[in-house]
Design an enzyme around this catalytic site. Sequence first.
Site, mmCIF file in Angstrom:
data_model
loop_
_atom_site.group_PDB
_atom_site.id
_atom_site.type_symbol
_atom_site.label_atom_id
_atom_site.label_comp_id
_atom_site.label_asym_id
_atom_site.label_seq_id
_atom_site.Cartn_x
_atom_site.Cartn_y
_atom_site.Cartn_z
ATOM 1 N N ASP A 11 43.987 63.665 67.207
ATOM 2 C CA ASP A 11 43.671 62.292 67.621
ATOM 3 C C ASP A 11 44.247 61.263 66.638
ATOM 4 O O ASP A 11 44.375 61.536 65.445
ATOM 5 C CB ASP A 11 42.145 62.130 67.716
ATOM 6 C CG ASP A 11 41.755 60.876 68.488
ATOM 7 O OD1 ASP A 11 42.575 60.379 69.288
ATOM 8 O OD2 ASP A 11 40.630 60.381 68.286
ATOM 9 N N GLY A 12 44.570 60.098 67.176
ATOM 10 C CA GLY A 12 45.014 58.992 66.330
ATOM 11 C C GLY A 12 46.493 58.660 66.462
ATOM 12 O O GLY A 12 46.999 57.820 65.712
ATOM 13 N N TRP A 16 48.206 55.205 65.013
ATOM 14 C CA TRP A 16 49.309 55.381 64.060
ATOM 15 C C TRP A 16 50.490 54.514 64.495
ATOM 16 O O TRP A 16 51.088 53.801 63.686
ATOM 17 C CB TRP A 16 49.709 56.856 64.007
ATOM 18 C CG TRP A 16 50.815 57.179 63.054
ATOM 19 C CD1 TRP A 16 50.693 57.505 61.731
ATOM 20 C CD2 TRP A 16 52.228 57.192 63.356
ATOM 21 N NE1 TRP A 16 51.944 57.724 61.188
ATOM 22 C CE2 TRP A 16 52.902 57.541 62.156
ATOM 23 C CE3 TRP A 16 52.992 56.951 64.496
ATOM 24 C CZ2 TRP A 16 54.289 57.662 62.087
ATOM 25 C CZ3 TRP A 16 54.376 57.058 64.426
ATOM 26 C CH2 TRP A 16 55.006 57.413 63.231
ATOM 27 N N ASN A 59 41.693 62.210 79.871
ATOM 28 C CA ASN A 59 42.902 61.466 79.486
ATOM 29 C C ASN A 59 43.721 61.019 80.704
ATOM 30 O O ASN A 59 44.605 60.161 80.577
ATOM 31 C CB ASN A 59 43.773 62.267 78.511
ATOM 32 C CG ASN A 59 43.205 62.364 77.109
ATOM 33 O OD1 ASN A 59 43.405 63.352 76.400
ATOM 34 N ND2 ASN A 59 42.486 61.339 76.674
HETATM 35 C C1 IPE Z 1 40.220 63.501 72.505
HETATM 36 O O1 IPE Z 1 40.761 62.316 72.103
HETATM 37 C C2 IPE Z 1 41.178 64.251 73.368
HETATM 38 C C3 IPE Z 1 42.376 64.724 72.700
HETATM 39 C C4 IPE Z 1 42.642 64.601 71.429
HETATM 40 C C5 IPE Z 1 43.325 65.406 73.537
HETATM 41 P P1 IPE Z 1 40.504 60.945 72.887
HETATM 42 O O2 IPE Z 1 41.232 59.884 72.166
HETATM 43 O O3 IPE Z 1 40.791 61.111 74.320
HETATM 44 O O4 IPE Z 1 38.910 60.795 72.701
HETATM 45 P P2 IPE Z 1 37.968 59.532 72.774
HETATM 46 O O5 IPE Z 1 38.299 58.788 74.034
HETATM 47 O O6 IPE Z 1 38.225 58.710 71.557
HETATM 48 O O7 IPE Z 1 36.580 60.090 72.767
HETATM 49 C C1 IPE Z 2 45.577 61.685 70.686
HETATM 50 O O1 IPE Z 2 45.941 60.435 70.285
HETATM 51 C C2 IPE Z 2 46.522 62.299 71.681
HETATM 52 C C3 IPE Z 2 45.954 62.380 73.034
HETATM 53 C C4 IPE Z 2 44.752 62.069 73.393
HETATM 54 C C5 IPE Z 2 46.847 62.867 74.048
HETATM 55 P P1 IPE Z 2 45.406 59.142 71.035
HETATM 56 O O2 IPE Z 2 46.390 58.764 72.080
HETATM 57 O O3 IPE Z 2 44.018 59.331 71.541
HETATM 58 O O4 IPE Z 2 45.437 58.110 69.848
HETATM 59 P P2 IPE Z 2 44.397 56.949 69.577
HETATM 60 O O5 IPE Z 2 43.031 57.562 69.521
HETATM 61 O O6 IPE Z 2 44.542 55.979 70.707
HETATM 62 O O7 IPE Z 2 44.822 56.387 68.261
HETATM 63 MG MG MG Z 3 42.186 58.936 70.757
#
Ligand code: IPE
Ligand code: IPE
Ligand code: MG
Length: 233
Positions: A11-12, A16, A59
């Site tokens: 995540d993140g 980033w 997602n």
């Molecule tokens: C969790 O991250 C799912 C994955 C890393 C694939 P999200 O970014 O979707 O989670 P929330 O929405 O912050 O709970």
């Molecule tokens: C995690 O990164 C990857 C997936 C969920 C596919 P994010 O897309 O959730 O990144 P943030 O949480 O918005 O920074």
């Molecule tokens: Mg996320």
Amino acid sequence: MIPNHVGIIVDGNGRWATKQRKSRSEGHAAGAKNLDVLCEYIFNKGVKVLSLYVFSTENFKRSDEEVNYLMDLFVKKFKQDFKKFSKKGIKIVFSGRREPLRKEILDIIDDITLKTQDNDKGILNFCLNYGGHAEIIDACKKIIKDNIAVEQLDDMMFAKYLYNDLPNLDLLIRTGGELRISNFMLWQVAYAEFYFTDTLFPDFKKEEFDKALESFNKRERRFGGINYEKKNN
Ligand code: IPE
Ligand code: IPE
Ligand code: MG
């Protein structure tokens, strides 16, 4: 000690990218690049099973542009990982619902699963269109369809009906600073040790993984029991 099964909530990537004034897609590309290096390192450390949460059932709520970008990235990544990990004897499996994934992805998933099914040096589990609730519901449906007798059902039997029959998680890492599970491996997480870090996934390098291992090794895992000898000392 090296944990047997490690899970990572990747995540993140988006945050980033924002920090670097880049697009979310560039953030996902950077995350995927980091994953390449990190996975190899983790298996070399002696971890046997690695589960990566790369796309949740939820997602799909994101924009078509972001979802499509991610799906294209997965296709590319799976092809590369197949070449790299199958040579090392790693079995690649996928956990998640098939619908509504597009045929191109499903074909690659099926092909890689089949071609690596006899590998026995480790397991790389991609959780794609994965949800912990969905996994438990899908398992229950299969159990009912198989007419399993009530007395027959126990932990071991239930685990066999999950997307993959994997050992429980020993260490769960979440990058990106959120302190939640977001529907990841709800069955398998039962006695996992949690490691949460603010580091955004593209910046989560080998040294950061070593820090997670160090923290894991300081935990006393009791699984509900009591170490009486230790208490009396
Ligand atoms: C969790 O991250 C799912 C994955 C890393 C694939 P999200 O970014 O979707 O989670 P929330 O929405 O912050 O709970
Ligand atoms: C995690 O990164 C990857 C997936 C969920 C596919 P994010 O897309 O959730 O990144 P943030 O949480 O918005 O920074
Ligand atoms: Mg996320």
